[in-house]
Design a protein around this motif. Structure first.
Motif, PDB file in Angstrom:
ATOM      1  N   ILE A  55      -7.242 -71.190  11.904  1.00 29.02           N
ATOM      2  CA  ILE A  55      -7.070 -72.672  12.217  1.00 29.02           C
ATOM      3  C   ILE A  55      -6.586 -73.305  11.136  1.00 29.02           C
ATOM      4  O   ILE A  55      -5.860 -74.167  11.137  1.00 29.02           O
ATOM      5  CB  ILE A  55      -8.651 -73.016  12.714  1.00 29.02           C
ATOM      6  CG1 ILE A  55      -8.136 -74.591  13.471  1.00 29.02           C
ATOM      7  CG2 ILE A  55      -9.540 -73.280  11.718  1.00 29.02           C
ATOM      8  CD1 ILE A  55      -9.201 -75.128  14.083  1.00 29.02           C
ATOM      9  N   ASN A  56      -7.020 -72.844   9.829  1.00 27.93           N
ATOM     10  CA  ASN A  56      -6.549 -73.598   8.669  1.00 27.93           C
ATOM     11  C   ASN A  56      -5.067 -73.359   8.295  1.00 27.93           C
ATOM     12  O   ASN A  56      -4.313 -74.165   7.961  1.00 27.93           O
ATOM     13  CB  ASN A  56      -7.132 -72.647   7.272  1.00 27.93           C
ATOM     14  CG  ASN A  56      -8.661 -73.360   7.051  1.00 27.93           C
ATOM     15  OD1 ASN A  56      -9.227 -74.020   7.771  1.00 27.93           O
ATOM     16  ND2 ASN A  56      -9.502 -72.581   6.245  1.00 27.93           N
ATOM     17  N   ASN A  57      -4.564 -72.279   8.631  1.00 25.97           N
ATOM     18  CA  ASN A  57      -3.050 -72.036   8.543  1.00 25.97           C
ATOM     19  C   ASN A  57      -2.411 -72.739   9.480  1.00 25.97           C
ATOM     20  O   ASN A  57      -1.173 -73.593   9.091  1.00 25.97           O
ATOM     21  CB  ASN A  57      -2.655 -70.612   8.903  1.00 25.97           C
ATOM     22  CG  ASN A  57      -3.097 -69.660   7.417  1.00 25.97           C
ATOM     23  OD1 ASN A  57      -3.222 -70.407   6.530  1.00 25.97           O
ATOM     24  ND2 ASN A  57      -2.883 -68.489   7.729  1.00 25.97           N
ATOM     25  N   VAL A  58      -2.825 -72.950  10.706  1.00 24.39           N
ATOM     26  CA  VAL A  58      -2.312 -73.530  11.839  1.00 24.39           C
ATOM     27  C   VAL A  58      -2.065 -75.203  11.630  1.00 24.39           C
ATOM     28  O   VAL A  58      -1.145 -75.742  11.491  1.00 24.39           O
ATOM     29  CB  VAL A  58      -2.872 -73.557  13.167  1.00 24.39           C
ATOM     30  CG1 VAL A  58      -2.290 -74.534  14.279  1.00 24.39           C
ATOM     31  CG2 VAL A  58      -2.670 -72.006  13.553  1.00 24.39           C
ATOM     32  N   SER A  59      -3.251 -75.747  11.059  1.00 24.96           N
ATOM     33  CA  SER A  59      -3.319 -77.223  10.560  1.00 24.96           C
ATOM     34  C   SER A  59      -2.474 -77.383   9.670  1.00 24.96           C
ATOM     35  O   SER A  59      -1.665 -78.602   9.280  1.00 24.96           O
ATOM     36  CB  SER A  59      -4.777 -77.511  10.449  1.00 24.96           C
ATOM     37  OG  SER A  59      -5.642 -76.961   9.478  1.00 24.96           O
ATOM     38  N   MET A  60      -2.564 -76.771   8.639  1.00 21.78           N
ATOM     39  CA  MET A  60      -1.665 -76.731   7.444  1.00 21.78           C
ATOM     40  C   MET A  60      -0.225 -76.788   7.500  1.00 21.78           C
ATOM     41  O   MET A  60       0.482 -77.403   7.038  1.00 21.78           O
ATOM     42  CB  MET A  60      -1.944 -76.096   6.144  1.00 21.78           C
ATOM     43  CG  MET A  60      -3.352 -75.846   5.635  1.00 21.78           C
ATOM     44  SD  MET A  60      -3.864 -77.420   4.984  1.00 21.78           S
ATOM     45  CE  MET A  60      -3.158 -77.699   3.337  1.00 21.78           C
ATOM     46  N   ASN A  61       0.199 -75.903   8.373  1.00 25.41           N
ATOM     47  CA  ASN A  61       1.505 -75.765   8.759  1.00 25.41           C
ATOM     48  C   ASN A  61       1.897 -76.900   9.485  1.00 25.41           C
ATOM     49  O   ASN A  61       3.239 -77.325   9.458  1.00 25.41           O
ATOM     50  CB  ASN A  61       2.000 -74.542   9.515  1.00 25.41           C
ATOM     51  CG  ASN A  61       2.038 -73.476   8.993  1.00 25.41           C
ATOM     52  OD1 ASN A  61       2.139 -73.374   7.615  1.00 25.41           O
ATOM     53  ND2 ASN A  61       1.659 -72.191   9.525  1.00 25.41           N
ATOM     54  N   ALA A  62       1.155 -77.511  10.463  1.00 21.64           N
ATOM     55  CA  ALA A  62       1.384 -78.967  11.340  1.00 21.64           C
ATOM     56  C   ALA A  62       1.702 -80.028  10.161  1.00 21.64           C
ATOM     57  O   ALA A  62       2.485 -80.913  10.251  1.00 21.64           O
ATOM     58  CB  ALA A  62       0.388 -79.032  12.193  1.00 21.64           C
ATOM     59  N   LEU A  63       0.612 -80.001   9.094  1.00 19.58           N
ATOM     60  CA  LEU A  63       0.601 -81.157   8.135  1.00 19.58           C
ATOM     61  C   LEU A  63       1.832 -81.032   7.178  1.00 19.58           C
ATOM     62  O   LEU A  63       2.546 -82.174   6.704  1.00 19.58           O
ATOM     63  CB  LEU A  63      -0.518 -81.143   7.374  1.00 19.58           C
ATOM     64  CG  LEU A  63      -1.750 -81.892   7.958  1.00 19.58           C
ATOM     65  CD1 LEU A  63      -2.860 -81.630   7.198  1.00 19.58           C
ATOM     66  CD2 LEU A  63      -1.607 -83.285   8.483  1.00 19.58           C
ATOM     67  N   ALA A  64       2.295 -79.797   7.022  1.00 20.52           N
ATOM     68  CA  ALA A  64       3.624 -79.457   6.101  1.00 20.52           C
ATOM     69  C   ALA A  64       4.855 -80.496   6.821  1.00 20.52           C
ATOM     70  O   ALA A  64       5.687 -80.695   5.867  1.00 20.52           O
ATOM     71  CB  ALA A  64       3.765 -78.140   5.770  1.00 20.52           C
TER      72      ALA A  64
END
Length: 153
Positions: A1-10
């Motif tokens: 979930i961390n990678n998914v949310s960080m990619n979205a925020l990027a």
């Protein structure tokens, strides 16, 4: 979930509501989503107030939008109501009139071939679509189409 949310925020700034919807679409459990949102808010990566201030500034400067159009865009982006109100409180009415007058003055020369009444109507409609209030539109149109401005048929 961390990678998914960080990619979205990027890719772009997101509101808490947008991130929640985004993670829900990715079929994460609601407790996981809540924990991730709390984590992102805790480290300052999700901040509706900062996002609202940034959006108000860019929508106003780049797109020339008025108060109601900016408010609608912030609601569409699911920014918290309190953050929307705080960001819009910073907009001053005099500022909005000045901005609308500048936009109307830039647009008025394109309407030279029209009679005065039609030019007024079209310029007013243009500003209304940009989200300016009726009183601001009236004053801005009057200033932009004043006798010292472009000559109409």
């Amino acid at each position: 979930i961390n990678n998914v949310s960080m990619n979205a925020l990027a890719r772009r700034g997101m509101s808490v509501g947008e991130m929640s919807d985004y993670l829900t679409q990715r079929e994460f459990e609601s407790d996981e989503i809540q924990l991730e949102i709390e984590r992102l808010c805790g480290v300052g990566l999700l901040d509706d107030s900062a996002l609202a201030e940034t959006l108000v500034r860019t929508l106003r400067e780049r797109k020339g939008l008025g108060r109601s159009a900016i408010s609608a865009e912030l609601r569409r982006r699911k920014v918290e109501t309190s953050a929307i109100e705080a960001a819009l409180d910073d907009l001053e009415v005099g500022d909005e009139l000045q901005r609308a007058t500048e936009i109307a003055s830039r647009r008025a020369p394109q309407l030279r071939s029209l009679d005065h009444t039609t030019a007024q109507r079209r310029l007013g409609a243009f500003l209304m679509r940009k989200g300016y209030s009726g009183s601001v539109v009236s004053a801005a149109v009057a200033a932009a189409l004043a006798p010292s401005g472009p000559v109409f048929r």
